[in-house]
Design a protein around this motif. Structure first.
Motif, PDB file in Angstrom:
ATOM      1  N   TYR A 159      55.411  -1.976 -58.158  1.00 38.06           N
ATOM      2  CA  TYR A 159      55.689  -3.298 -56.681  1.00 38.06           C
ATOM      3  C   TYR A 159      56.415  -2.101 -55.511  1.00 38.06           C
ATOM      4  CZ  TYR A 159      55.570  -5.926 -60.881  1.00 38.06           C
ATOM      5  OH  TYR A 159      55.117  -6.054 -61.498  1.00 38.06           O
ATOM      6  N   SER A 160      55.954  -1.367 -55.204  1.00 42.11           N
ATOM      7  CA  SER A 160      56.599  -0.531 -53.556  1.00 42.11           C
ATOM      8  C   SER A 160      55.386  -0.866 -52.515  1.00 42.11           C
ATOM      9  CB  SER A 160      57.990   0.517 -53.848  1.00 42.11           C
ATOM     10  OG  SER A 160      56.534   1.773 -54.538  1.00 42.11           O
ATOM     11  N   LEU A 161      54.245  -0.447 -53.421  1.00 42.96           N
ATOM     12  CA  LEU A 161      53.416  -0.330 -52.387  1.00 42.96           C
ATOM     13  C   LEU A 161      52.644  -0.946 -51.676  1.00 42.96           C
ATOM     14  CD1 LEU A 161      50.190   1.534 -54.163  1.00 42.96           C
ATOM     15  CD2 LEU A 161      49.678  -0.417 -52.790  1.00 42.96           C
ATOM     16  N   ASP A 162      52.664  -0.838 -50.235  1.00 40.57           N
ATOM     17  CA  ASP A 162      52.077  -1.716 -49.657  1.00 40.57           C
ATOM     18  C   ASP A 162      50.893  -1.413 -49.148  1.00 40.57           C
ATOM     19  OD1 ASP A 162      51.003  -3.257 -47.444  1.00 40.57           O
ATOM     20  OD2 ASP A 162      53.498  -2.328 -46.497  1.00 40.57           O
ATOM     21  N   PHE A 163      50.034  -2.562 -49.720  1.00 42.97           N
ATOM     22  CA  PHE A 163      48.090  -2.286 -50.178  1.00 42.97           C
ATOM     23  C   PHE A 163      47.680  -2.817 -48.115  1.00 42.97           C
ATOM     24  CE2 PHE A 163      49.000  -3.775 -53.898  1.00 42.97           C
ATOM     25  CZ  PHE A 163      48.126  -3.214 -54.760  1.00 42.97           C
ATOM     26  N   ASN A 164      48.288  -2.752 -47.459  1.00 46.33           N
ATOM     27  CA  ASN A 164      48.095  -2.884 -46.010  1.00 46.33           C
ATOM     28  C   ASN A 164      48.486  -1.682 -45.493  1.00 46.33           C
ATOM     29  OD1 ASN A 164      47.833  -5.971 -45.666  1.00 46.33           O
ATOM     30  ND2 ASN A 164      50.300  -6.388 -45.373  1.00 46.33           N
ATOM     31  N   ILE A 165      48.776  -0.506 -46.244  1.00 46.84           N
ATOM     32  CA  ILE A 165      49.176   0.511 -45.511  1.00 46.84           C
ATOM     33  C   ILE A 165      48.105   1.995 -46.567  1.00 46.84           C
ATOM     34  CG2 ILE A 165      50.465   2.833 -45.310  1.00 46.84           C
ATOM     35  CD1 ILE A 165      52.755   1.123 -44.202  1.00 46.84           C
ATOM     36  N   HIS A 166      48.253   1.510 -47.669  1.00 45.83           N
ATOM     37  CA  HIS A 166      47.423   1.707 -48.483  1.00 45.83           C
ATOM     38  C   HIS A 166      45.657   1.257 -48.934  1.00 45.83           C
ATOM     39  CE1 HIS A 166      50.543   4.354 -48.712  1.00 45.83           C
ATOM     40  NE2 HIS A 166      51.425   4.131 -48.911  1.00 45.83           N
ATOM     41  N   LYS A 167      45.341   1.445 -48.997  1.00 47.28           N
ATOM     42  CA  LYS A 167      44.564   0.545 -48.907  1.00 47.28           C
ATOM     43  C   LYS A 167      43.135   0.558 -49.316  1.00 47.28           C
ATOM     44  CE  LYS A 167      44.214  -1.430 -44.455  1.00 47.28           C
ATOM     45  NZ  LYS A 167      43.785  -1.358 -42.637  1.00 47.28           N
ATOM     46  N   THR A 168      42.856   2.081 -49.724  1.00 48.01           N
ATOM     47  CA  THR A 168      41.738   1.945 -50.701  1.00 48.01           C
ATOM     48  C   THR A 168      42.675   2.940 -51.998  1.00 48.01           C
ATOM     49  OG1 THR A 168      42.285   4.825 -50.786  1.00 48.01           O
ATOM     50  CG2 THR A 168      40.231   2.937 -48.729  1.00 48.01           C
ATOM     51  N   ILE A 169      41.805   3.149 -53.293  1.00 48.48           N
ATOM     52  CA  ILE A 169      42.197   3.746 -54.368  1.00 48.48           C
ATOM     53  C   ILE A 169      42.380   4.595 -54.619  1.00 48.48           C
ATOM     54  CG2 ILE A 169      41.456   4.065 -56.889  1.00 48.48           C
ATOM     55  CD1 ILE A 169      39.487   1.860 -56.873  1.00 48.48           C
ATOM     56  N   THR A 170      41.996   5.628 -54.093  1.00 49.89           N
ATOM     57  CA  THR A 170      42.371   6.852 -53.486  1.00 49.89           C
ATOM     58  C   THR A 170      43.508   7.083 -52.664  1.00 49.89           C
ATOM     59  OG1 THR A 170      40.293   7.712 -53.530  1.00 49.89           O
ATOM     60  CG2 THR A 170      42.033   9.314 -52.456  1.00 49.89           C
ATOM     61  N   GLN A 171      44.117   6.104 -51.960  1.00 50.65           N
ATOM     62  CA  GLN A 171      45.208   6.288 -51.201  1.00 50.65           C
ATOM     63  C   GLN A 171      46.652   6.229 -52.156  1.00 50.65           C
ATOM     64  OE1 GLN A 171      44.032   4.022 -48.293  1.00 50.65           O
ATOM     65  NE2 GLN A 171      44.095   5.595 -46.616  1.00 50.65           N
ATOM     66  N   GLN A 172      46.367   4.913 -52.411  1.00 49.03           N
ATOM     67  CA  GLN A 172      46.641   4.331 -53.613  1.00 49.03           C
ATOM     68  C   GLN A 172      47.092   5.206 -54.884  1.00 49.03           C
ATOM     69  OE1 GLN A 172      45.293   1.158 -54.771  1.00 49.03           O
ATOM     70  NE2 GLN A 172      45.144   0.069 -52.943  1.00 49.03           N
ATOM     71  N   LEU A 187      39.990   2.390 -62.821  1.00 47.69           N
ATOM     72  CA  LEU A 187      39.532   2.305 -62.394  1.00 47.69           C
ATOM     73  C   LEU A 187      38.503   2.592 -60.626  1.00 47.69           C
ATOM     74  CD1 LEU A 187      43.288   0.902 -60.983  1.00 47.69           C
ATOM     75  CD2 LEU A 187      41.587  -0.556 -61.615  1.00 47.69           C
ATOM     76  N   LYS A 188      38.687   4.138 -60.917  1.00 46.11           N
ATOM     77  CA  LYS A 188      37.887   5.004 -59.862  1.00 46.11           C
ATOM     78  C   LYS A 188      36.277   4.657 -60.203  1.00 46.11           C
ATOM     79  CE  LYS A 188      40.496   8.376 -58.607  1.00 46.11           C
ATOM     80  NZ  LYS A 188      41.069   9.622 -58.864  1.00 46.11           N
ATOM     81  N   ILE A 189      35.646   4.268 -61.390  1.00 44.91           N
ATOM     82  CA  ILE A 189      34.343   3.758 -62.359  1.00 44.91           C
ATOM     83  C   ILE A 189      33.959   2.559 -61.019  1.00 44.91           C
ATOM     84  CG2 ILE A 189      32.798   4.385 -63.830  1.00 44.91           C
ATOM     85  CD1 ILE A 189      34.647   5.246 -65.067  1.00 44.91           C
ATOM     86  N   GLY A 190      33.049   3.191 -60.148  1.00 48.92           N
ATOM     87  CA  GLY A 190      31.610   1.999 -59.590  1.00 48.92           C
ATOM     88  C   GLY A 190      32.444   1.882 -58.384  1.00 48.92           C
ATOM     89  N   ASP A 191      33.793   1.992 -57.753  1.00 50.10           N
ATOM     90  CA  ASP A 191      34.290   1.869 -56.312  1.00 50.10           C
ATOM     91  C   ASP A 191      33.742   3.059 -55.353  1.00 50.10           C
ATOM     92  OD1 ASP A 191      36.685   2.843 -54.557  1.00 50.10           O
ATOM     93  OD2 ASP A 191      37.292   1.472 -55.083  1.00 50.10           O
ATOM     94  N   SER A 192      33.035   2.328 -54.542  1.00 48.62           N
ATOM     95  CA  SER A 192      31.981   3.385 -53.475  1.00 48.62           C
ATOM     96  C   SER A 192      33.008   4.373 -52.711  1.00 48.62           C
ATOM     97  CB  SER A 192      31.683   2.372 -52.871  1.00 48.62           C
ATOM     98  OG  SER A 192      31.802   1.721 -51.914  1.00 48.62           O
ATOM     99  N   SER A 193      34.524   4.013 -52.547  1.00 51.59           N
ATOM    100  CA  SER A 193      34.939   5.001 -51.731  1.00 51.59           C
ATOM    101  C   SER A 193      35.765   5.449 -52.045  1.00 51.59           C
ATOM    102  CB  SER A 193      36.583   3.693 -51.224  1.00 51.59           C
ATOM    103  OG  SER A 193      37.196   4.408 -52.804  1.00 51.59           O
ATOM    104  N   VAL A 194      35.378   5.897 -53.397  1.00 47.54           N
ATOM    105  CA  VAL A 194      36.036   7.246 -54.431  1.00 47.54           C
ATOM    106  C   VAL A 194      34.898   8.717 -54.425  1.00 47.54           C
ATOM    107  CG1 VAL A 194      36.751   7.879 -56.532  1.00 47.54           C
ATOM    108  CG2 VAL A 194      37.513   6.117 -55.958  1.00 47.54           C
ATOM    109  N   GLU A 195      34.915   9.637 -54.265  1.00 49.77           N
ATOM    110  CA  GLU A 195      33.954  10.275 -54.065  1.00 49.77           C
ATOM    111  C   GLU A 195      33.742  11.413 -55.415  1.00 49.77           C
ATOM    112  OE1 GLU A 195      34.393  15.207 -52.179  1.00 49.77           O
ATOM    113  OE2 GLU A 195      35.959  14.225 -52.028  1.00 49.77           O
ATOM    114  N   LYS A 196      32.473  11.468 -55.280  1.00 48.35           N
ATOM    115  CA  LYS A 196      32.469  12.049 -56.770  1.00 48.35           C
ATOM    116  C   LYS A 196      31.495  13.262 -56.923  1.00 48.35           C
ATOM    117  CE  LYS A 196      28.735   8.340 -57.427  1.00 48.35           C
ATOM    118  NZ  LYS A 196      27.755   7.508 -56.859  1.00 48.35           N
TER     119      LYS A 196
END
Length: 230
Positions: A21-34, A67-76
Protein backbone atom coordinates in the motif's frame (compact mmCIF):
# COMPACT_ATOMS: atom_id res chain seq x y z
CA UNK A 1 20.38 -26.62 14.28
CA UNK A 2 17.90 -26.48 11.38
CA UNK A 3 16.27 -23.15 10.62
CA UNK A 4 12.68 -22.89 11.79
CA UNK A 5 10.23 -22.92 8.89
CA UNK A 6 8.78 -19.48 8.24
CA UNK A 7 4.99 -19.25 7.89
CA UNK A 8 2.61 -16.35 7.50
CA UNK A 9 1.83 -14.56 10.78
CA UNK A 10 0.57 -11.14 11.94
CA UNK A 11 4.02 -9.58 11.71
CA UNK A 12 4.68 -10.74 8.15
CA UNK A 13 1.16 -9.83 7.05
CA UNK A 14 1.69 -6.33 8.43
CA UNK A 15 4.97 -5.90 6.54
CA UNK A 16 3.37 -7.31 3.39
CA UNK A 17 0.51 -4.79 3.59
CA UNK A 18 2.99 -1.96 4.11
CA UNK A 19 5.08 -2.78 1.04
CA UNK A 20 1.96 -3.04 -1.09
CA UNK A 21 0.00 0.00 0.00
CA UNK A 22 2.98 2.35 0.24
CA UNK A 23 3.82 2.05 -3.46
CA UNK A 24 3.11 5.14 -5.59
CA UNK A 25 2.11 4.04 -9.09
CA UNK A 26 2.77 7.54 -10.41
CA UNK A 27 6.44 7.12 -9.53
CA UNK A 28 6.93 3.39 -10.03
CA UNK A 29 5.13 2.92 -13.33
CA UNK A 30 6.54 -0.33 -14.71
CA UNK A 31 6.35 -3.82 -13.25
CA UNK A 32 10.15 -3.89 -12.90
CA UNK A 33 10.17 -0.59 -10.97
CA UNK A 34 7.37 -1.78 -8.69
CA UNK A 35 9.16 -5.06 -8.03
CA UNK A 36 12.44 -3.33 -7.16
CA UNK A 37 10.69 -0.87 -4.83
CA UNK A 38 8.99 -3.66 -2.91
CA UNK A 39 12.14 -5.77 -2.76
CA UNK A 40 14.05 -2.83 -1.31
CA UNK A 41 11.31 -2.27 1.28
CA UNK A 42 11.72 -5.86 2.47
CA UNK A 43 15.52 -5.85 2.43
CA UNK A 44 15.70 -2.58 4.38
CA UNK A 45 13.14 -3.55 7.03
CA UNK A 46 15.14 -3.88 10.27
CA UNK A 47 12.26 -5.66 12.04
CA UNK A 48 12.72 -8.74 9.84
CA UNK A 49 15.19 -11.56 10.35
CA UNK A 50 17.19 -12.78 7.35
CA UNK A 51 14.95 -15.84 7.07
CA UNK A 52 11.82 -13.69 7.17
CA UNK A 53 13.25 -11.46 4.45
CA UNK A 54 14.03 -14.49 2.30
CA UNK A 55 10.51 -15.82 2.81
CA UNK A 56 8.86 -12.54 1.78
CA UNK A 57 11.22 -12.04 -1.16
CA UNK A 58 10.37 -15.53 -2.44
CA UNK A 59 6.64 -14.82 -2.11
CA UNK A 60 7.07 -11.50 -3.90
CA UNK A 61 9.03 -13.15 -6.70
CA UNK A 62 6.25 -15.68 -7.28
CA UNK A 63 3.80 -12.84 -7.85
CA UNK A 64 6.02 -10.81 -10.12
CA UNK A 65 7.15 -13.78 -12.19
CA UNK A 66 3.51 -14.33 -13.12
CA UNK A 67 2.86 -10.64 -13.77
CA UNK A 68 5.93 -10.28 -16.00
CA UNK A 69 4.76 -12.81 -18.57
CA UNK A 70 3.18 -11.00 -21.48
CA UNK A 71 4.31 -7.55 -20.30
CA UNK A 72 6.24 -5.84 -23.09
CA UNK A 73 8.18 -3.64 -20.65
CA UNK A 74 9.91 -6.65 -19.06
CA UNK A 75 13.32 -7.63 -20.41
CA UNK A 76 13.48 -11.22 -21.67
CA UNK A 77 16.13 -13.83 -20.88
CA UNK A 78 17.14 -16.76 -23.05
CA UNK A 79 16.59 -20.17 -21.48
CA UNK A 80 19.70 -22.35 -21.38
CA UNK A 81 17.56 -25.45 -21.83
CA UNK A 82 14.98 -24.72 -24.55
CA UNK A 83 16.57 -21.54 -25.97
CA UNK A 84 13.25 -19.66 -25.85
CA UNK A 85 13.20 -16.11 -24.52
CA UNK A 86 11.29 -16.14 -21.24
CA UNK A 87 10.17 -13.35 -18.91
CA UNK A 88 9.91 -15.02 -15.49
CA UNK A 89 12.96 -14.88 -13.21
CA UNK A 90 12.76 -18.17 -11.28
CA UNK A 91 11.73 -20.40 -14.18
CA UNK A 92 11.15 -20.63 -17.93
CA UNK A 93 7.43 -20.69 -18.70
CA UNK A 94 8.13 -22.49 -22.00
CA UNK A 95 9.94 -25.35 -20.25
CA UNK A 96 7.02 -25.75 -17.84
CA UNK A 97 4.53 -25.89 -20.71
CA UNK A 98 6.64 -28.47 -22.55
CA UNK A 99 6.89 -30.59 -19.40
CA UNK A 100 3.10 -30.53 -19.05
CA UNK A 101 2.61 -31.31 -22.74
CA UNK A 102 4.88 -34.36 -22.49
CA UNK A 103 2.67 -35.57 -19.64
CA UNK A 104 -0.61 -35.39 -21.61
CA UNK A 105 -0.41 -39.11 -22.39
CA UNK A 106 -0.27 -40.02 -18.69
CA UNK A 107 -3.72 -38.79 -17.67
CA UNK A 108 -7.29 -38.46 -18.90
CA UNK A 109 -10.59 -37.39 -17.39
CA UNK A 110 -12.45 -39.77 -19.67
CA UNK A 111 -14.13 -36.76 -21.29
CA UNK A 112 -12.57 -35.42 -24.49
CA UNK A 113 -13.86 -31.86 -23.99
CA UNK A 114 -12.50 -31.66 -20.46
CA UNK A 115 -9.14 -33.08 -21.52
CA UNK A 116 -8.92 -30.48 -24.29
CA UNK A 117 -9.80 -27.62 -21.90
CA UNK A 118 -7.19 -28.66 -19.32
CA UNK A 119 -4.52 -29.16 -21.99
CA UNK A 120 -5.24 -25.71 -23.44
CA UNK A 121 -4.94 -24.18 -19.96
CA UNK A 122 -1.65 -25.97 -19.35
CA UNK A 123 -0.24 -24.62 -22.61
CA UNK A 124 -0.90 -21.11 -21.30
CA UNK A 125 0.54 -21.72 -17.82
CA UNK A 126 2.35 -18.66 -16.46
CA UNK A 127 3.69 -20.07 -13.19
CA UNK A 128 4.15 -23.37 -11.30
CA UNK A 129 1.45 -22.30 -8.83
CA UNK A 130 -1.14 -21.79 -11.59
CA UNK A 131 -1.16 -25.19 -13.26
CA UNK A 132 -4.66 -26.50 -13.96
CA UNK A 133 -4.80 -30.30 -13.88
CA UNK A 134 -7.04 -33.36 -13.80
CA UNK A 135 -6.93 -34.83 -10.29
CA UNK A 136 -8.06 -38.36 -9.51
CA UNK A 137 -10.69 -38.35 -6.76
CA UNK A 138 -8.72 -40.84 -4.67
CA UNK A 139 -6.04 -38.16 -4.22
CA UNK A 140 -8.33 -36.50 -1.67
CA UNK A 141 -8.90 -37.61 1.90
CA UNK A 142 -10.56 -36.26 5.05
CA UNK A 143 -13.39 -34.87 2.92
CA UNK A 144 -15.84 -32.98 5.13
CA UNK A 145 -19.04 -31.18 4.20
CA UNK A 146 -18.80 -27.43 4.81
CA UNK A 147 -21.92 -25.81 3.38
CA UNK A 148 -24.65 -26.18 0.79
CA UNK A 149 -26.31 -23.40 -1.18
CA UNK A 150 -26.17 -23.01 -4.93
CA UNK A 151 -23.28 -25.49 -4.75
CA UNK A 152 -22.08 -27.99 -2.17
CA UNK A 153 -18.72 -27.08 -0.59
CA UNK A 154 -16.29 -29.41 1.19
CA UNK A 155 -12.90 -29.19 2.84
CA UNK A 156 -10.36 -31.90 2.08
CA UNK A 157 -6.69 -32.83 2.15
CA UNK A 158 -4.95 -33.25 -1.20
CA UNK A 159 -2.40 -36.00 -0.56
CA UNK A 160 0.35 -34.79 -2.90
CA UNK A 161 -0.70 -31.16 -3.16
CA UNK A 162 -0.51 -28.76 -6.07
CA UNK A 163 2.55 -27.83 -8.09
CA UNK A 164 4.66 -25.24 -6.32
CA UNK A 165 8.11 -24.89 -7.90
CA UNK A 166 10.00 -25.56 -11.11
CA UNK A 167 13.24 -27.52 -10.74
CA UNK A 168 15.30 -26.21 -13.67
CA UNK A 169 18.16 -28.63 -13.03
CA UNK A 170 15.97 -31.73 -13.33
CA UNK A 171 13.38 -30.08 -15.59
CA UNK A 172 10.41 -31.14 -13.46
CA UNK A 173 7.63 -29.50 -11.48
CA UNK A 174 7.77 -30.06 -7.72
CA UNK A 175 4.64 -30.45 -5.60
CA UNK A 176 3.82 -28.72 -2.35
CA UNK A 177 2.98 -31.88 -0.42
CA UNK A 178 -0.12 -32.47 1.71
CA UNK A 179 -2.39 -29.48 1.27
CA UNK A 180 -5.74 -28.34 2.68
CA UNK A 181 -8.13 -27.44 -0.14
CA UNK A 182 -11.73 -26.42 -0.77
CA UNK A 183 -13.83 -28.59 -3.09
CA UNK A 184 -16.90 -27.25 -4.89
CA UNK A 185 -19.35 -29.81 -6.27
CA UNK A 186 -20.83 -28.76 -9.61
CA UNK A 187 -24.48 -29.71 -9.25
CA UNK A 188 -26.08 -31.44 -12.25
CA UNK A 189 -22.69 -31.86 -13.93
CA UNK A 190 -23.60 -35.48 -14.63
CA UNK A 191 -26.51 -34.30 -16.80
CA UNK A 192 -26.70 -32.88 -20.32
CA UNK A 193 -26.88 -29.32 -18.92
CA UNK A 194 -23.68 -27.60 -20.11
CA UNK A 195 -23.85 -24.67 -17.68
CA UNK A 196 -21.42 -26.40 -15.31
CA UNK A 197 -18.86 -26.76 -18.12
CA UNK A 198 -19.15 -23.05 -18.88
CA UNK A 199 -18.48 -22.31 -15.19
CA UNK A 200 -15.37 -24.49 -15.25
CA UNK A 201 -14.11 -22.85 -18.44
CA UNK A 202 -14.62 -19.36 -17.02
CA UNK A 203 -13.01 -20.25 -13.67
CA UNK A 204 -9.90 -21.74 -15.28
CA UNK A 205 -9.55 -18.88 -17.78
CA UNK A 206 -9.87 -16.15 -15.16
CA UNK A 207 -7.49 -17.90 -12.77
CA UNK A 208 -4.76 -17.77 -15.42
CA UNK A 209 -5.46 -14.07 -16.02
CA UNK A 210 -6.02 -12.38 -12.67
CA UNK A 211 -3.70 -13.08 -9.77
CA UNK A 212 -6.02 -11.79 -7.04
CA UNK A 213 -8.88 -14.18 -7.75
CA UNK A 214 -9.41 -17.50 -5.98
CA UNK A 215 -6.90 -20.06 -7.19
CA UNK A 216 -8.34 -23.07 -9.02
CA UNK A 217 -6.10 -26.14 -9.11
CA UNK A 218 -8.09 -28.37 -11.39
CA UNK A 219 -11.01 -30.71 -11.79
CA UNK A 220 -11.98 -34.09 -10.37
CA UNK A 221 -15.00 -36.40 -10.45
CA UNK A 222 -16.85 -38.12 -7.62
CA UNK A 223 -17.21 -41.75 -8.80
CA UNK A 224 -20.20 -42.34 -6.51
CA UNK A 225 -22.34 -39.60 -8.11
CA UNK A 226 -20.46 -38.80 -11.35
CA UNK A 227 -20.56 -35.12 -10.34
CA UNK A 228 -17.56 -33.02 -11.30
CA UNK A 229 -15.79 -31.03 -8.59
CA UNK A 230 -13.44 -28.03 -8.80
Amino acid sequence: MANKKIVWNDKLNSVWDKIYYSLDFNIHKTITQQEEYRKNMIQNDSSLTNNEKKFLLDELQKIYDKLKIGDSSVEKQQCNNCQNWHQATQYCEFCIRKYLENNFKNWTSGNEEIDKLIQECQQKTVSPQCVIEWINYDQFENIEHLTKGGSTIYTATWKVGSYDKWNSENQILKRLGREKVILKRLNNSNSSDEQWFQEVTLSFTLDNTFYSLAVFRGLTKDPSTNDYII
